[in-house]
Design a protein around this motif. Structure first.
Motif, PDB file in Angstrom:
ATOM      1  N   THR A 193       9.086 -64.412 -50.473  1.00 46.26           N
ATOM      2  CA  THR A 193       7.946 -64.401 -49.846  1.00 46.26           C
ATOM      3  C   THR A 193       8.258 -64.842 -48.315  1.00 46.26           C
ATOM      4  O   THR A 193       9.261 -65.909 -48.045  1.00 46.26           O
ATOM      5  CB  THR A 193       7.003 -65.706 -50.392  1.00 46.26           C
ATOM      6  N   PRO A 194       7.890 -63.870 -47.327  1.00 44.94           N
ATOM      7  CA  PRO A 194       8.140 -64.242 -46.071  1.00 44.94           C
ATOM      8  C   PRO A 194       7.829 -65.630 -45.513  1.00 44.94           C
ATOM      9  O   PRO A 194       6.893 -65.967 -45.950  1.00 44.94           O
ATOM     10  CB  PRO A 194       7.508 -62.992 -45.098  1.00 44.94           C
ATOM     11  N   ASP A 195       8.552 -66.208 -44.647  1.00 46.43           N
ATOM     12  CA  ASP A 195       8.171 -67.623 -44.077  1.00 46.43           C
ATOM     13  C   ASP A 195       7.340 -67.109 -43.035  1.00 46.43           C
ATOM     14  O   ASP A 195       7.631 -66.815 -42.040  1.00 46.43           O
ATOM     15  CB  ASP A 195       9.414 -68.172 -43.534  1.00 46.43           C
ATOM     16  N   ARG A 196       5.989 -67.436 -42.978  1.00 42.06           N
ATOM     17  CA  ARG A 196       4.846 -66.922 -42.288  1.00 42.06           C
ATOM     18  C   ARG A 196       5.080 -67.413 -40.889  1.00 42.06           C
ATOM     19  O   ARG A 196       4.850 -66.697 -39.699  1.00 42.06           O
ATOM     20  CB  ARG A 196       3.621 -67.430 -42.901  1.00 42.06           C
ATOM     21  N   ALA A 197       5.443 -68.552 -40.623  1.00 40.78           N
ATOM     22  CA  ALA A 197       5.774 -69.075 -39.186  1.00 40.78           C
ATOM     23  C   ALA A 197       6.817 -68.417 -38.508  1.00 40.78           C
ATOM     24  O   ALA A 197       6.525 -67.988 -37.478  1.00 40.78           O
ATOM     25  CB  ALA A 197       5.782 -70.532 -39.390  1.00 40.78           C
ATOM     26  N   TRP A 198       7.712 -68.282 -39.244  1.00 41.28           N
ATOM     27  CA  TRP A 198       8.994 -67.398 -38.812  1.00 41.28           C
ATOM     28  C   TRP A 198       8.632 -65.950 -38.401  1.00 41.28           C
ATOM     29  O   TRP A 198       9.018 -65.567 -37.246  1.00 41.28           O
ATOM     30  CB  TRP A 198      10.220 -67.337 -39.745  1.00 41.28           C
ATOM     31  N   LEU A 199       7.884 -65.532 -39.392  1.00 37.41           N
ATOM     32  CA  LEU A 199       7.546 -63.930 -39.093  1.00 37.41           C
ATOM     33  C   LEU A 199       6.446 -63.924 -38.067  1.00 37.41           C
ATOM     34  O   LEU A 199       6.732 -63.146 -37.208  1.00 37.41           O
ATOM     35  CB  LEU A 199       6.616 -63.700 -40.633  1.00 37.41           C
ATOM     36  N   ASP A 200       5.614 -64.872 -37.885  1.00 32.68           N
ATOM     37  CA  ASP A 200       4.749 -64.774 -36.765  1.00 32.68           C
ATOM     38  C   ASP A 200       5.581 -64.904 -35.397  1.00 32.68           C
ATOM     39  O   ASP A 200       5.460 -64.418 -34.185  1.00 32.68           O
ATOM     40  CB  ASP A 200       3.845 -65.842 -36.659  1.00 32.68           C
ATOM     41  N   ARG A 201       6.631 -65.778 -35.319  1.00 33.80           N
ATOM     42  CA  ARG A 201       7.401 -66.128 -34.321  1.00 33.80           C
ATOM     43  C   ARG A 201       8.425 -64.614 -33.565  1.00 33.80           C
ATOM     44  O   ARG A 201       8.455 -64.383 -32.864  1.00 33.80           O
ATOM     45  CB  ARG A 201       8.476 -67.270 -34.385  1.00 33.80           C
ATOM     46  N   VAL A 202       8.949 -64.281 -35.024  1.00 34.98           N
ATOM     47  CA  VAL A 202       9.772 -62.930 -34.829  1.00 34.98           C
ATOM     48  C   VAL A 202       8.795 -61.835 -34.006  1.00 34.98           C
ATOM     49  O   VAL A 202       9.047 -61.085 -32.977  1.00 34.98           O
ATOM     50  CB  VAL A 202      10.266 -62.592 -35.928  1.00 34.98           C
ATOM     51  N   VAL A 203       7.575 -61.837 -34.624  1.00 35.23           N
ATOM     52  CA  VAL A 203       6.650 -60.597 -34.392  1.00 35.23           C
ATOM     53  C   VAL A 203       6.215 -60.970 -32.705  1.00 35.23           C
ATOM     54  O   VAL A 203       6.039 -60.003 -31.719  1.00 35.23           O
ATOM     55  CB  VAL A 203       5.259 -60.496 -35.038  1.00 35.23           C
ATOM     56  N   THR A 204       6.092 -62.394 -32.361  1.00 33.94           N
ATOM     57  CA  THR A 204       6.023 -62.441 -31.052  1.00 33.94           C
ATOM     58  C   THR A 204       6.934 -62.266 -30.093  1.00 33.94           C
ATOM     59  O   THR A 204       6.949 -61.607 -29.066  1.00 33.94           O
ATOM     60  CB  THR A 204       5.528 -63.943 -30.784  1.00 33.94           C
ATOM     61  N   THR A 205       8.171 -62.756 -30.516  1.00 35.41           N
ATOM     62  CA  THR A 205       9.341 -62.333 -29.760  1.00 35.41           C
ATOM     63  C   THR A 205       9.648 -60.914 -29.195  1.00 35.41           C
ATOM     64  O   THR A 205       9.836 -60.494 -28.409  1.00 35.41           O
ATOM     65  CB  THR A 205      10.525 -63.019 -30.570  1.00 35.41           C
ATOM     66  N   VAL A 206       9.116 -59.918 -30.332  1.00 36.41           N
ATOM     67  CA  VAL A 206       9.451 -58.799 -30.075  1.00 36.41           C
ATOM     68  C   VAL A 206       8.291 -57.906 -29.649  1.00 36.41           C
ATOM     69  O   VAL A 206       8.248 -56.745 -29.278  1.00 36.41           O
ATOM     70  CB  VAL A 206       9.969 -57.800 -31.281  1.00 36.41           C
TER      71      VAL A 206
END
Length: 262
Positions: free
Chosen positions: A133-146
């Motif tokens: 299961t993806p870590d939602r907080a981390w995924l959101d941070r990655v998506v924002t970063t890119v």
């Protein structure tokens, strides 16, 4: 700016904790007898954790072979390789496959996106396959970063080449791998899109603490890295810290002056 030939750090556990991948005596040869070609010649190298390393050298110098061996995509003829604290040169195929899936990210020239999936589905696909299961907080941070927050529902055909490569970068980052390897990741992009992707890779190191190793022939791309390793004839022959595009270009010209071509 200083340049020096890389030397291995002390072998204490503290030095290992700061290294995402390392090799000792790494040799890769193809063929045998008179047809034997040595692509890597007893290479000792460390890839520091939380740093961006570029690998450069003339055609045939061994730079892609080095990356492929460190990433477990190719087997060493001799020597030892570690990713984190795991020696991958001793792993069976099944465990090596699992380690590549869980600990290593890849970004290549080809975006390798599935056309029927949305950007978000492509990003999370490796974790979905692994049953994680993806870590939602981390995924959101990655998506924002890119910079993909407004494109997650789009399929690859609805995205530009640069946006598709952003998806590939986010996919590599999303699982929080030990290390990300890039093989000419901006090779299929125009200069503007390439600069965007390199900027995202740089930010992933600075803001997310990621470790990146990138093979490139482009001095401008190499200037985004913290250091550049230069290979020639299967050996690391030089190292440059805090590179600039001009300094990298001048260094590459010295290979040409010795009769090599890039």
């Amino acid at each position: 700016m200083t340049t020096s030939v890389s030397s291995p750090p002390a072998r204490g556990s503290d030095s290992h904790a700061a290294v995402a991948a390392r090799a000792r005596g790494l040799t890769k040869a193809y063929g045998s007898g008179e047809t034997r070609v040595v692509a890597l010649d007893a290479v000792d190298v460390d890839m520091p954790r939380g740093r961006f390393t570029a690998i450069m050298g003339p055609s045939g110098s061994g730079k892609s072979t080095l990356m492929h061996c460190l990433a477990g995509l190719d087997t060493a003829s001799s020597g030892r390789i570690w990713v984190g604290e795991t020696e991958i040169t001793k792993l069976k195929d099944k465990r090596l496959t699992r380690l590549r899936r869980d600990s290593i990210g890849f970004v290549f020239q080809a975006f390798n996106l599935l056309p029927t999936l949305t950007a978000l589905e492509n990003i999370t696909l490796p974790m979905d396959i692994a049953g994680r299961t993806p870590d939602r907080a981390w995924l959101d941070r990655v998506v924002t970063t890119v910079g993909l927050a407004g494109r997650l529902k789009h399929r690859p055909a609805q995205l530009s080449g640069g946006q598709q490569q952003r998806v590939a970068v986010a996919r590599a980052l999303a699982a929080r791998p030990e290390i990300i390897f890039g093989d000419e990741p901006t090779g299929n992009l125009d200069s503007r899109a390439g600069a965007e992707i390199l900027g995202f890779l740089r930010r992933s190191v600075d803001e997310l603490g990621q470790t990146i190793v990138m093979v490139t022939h482009d001095p401008v791309a190499a200037s985004y890295a913290d250091r550049v390793l230069y290979l020639a004839d299967g050996r690391i022959v030089d190292e440059m810290h805090a590179p600039t595009a001009d300094a990298v270009l001048e260094r590459m010209k010295s290979f040409d002056s010795r009769g090599r071509t890039s």
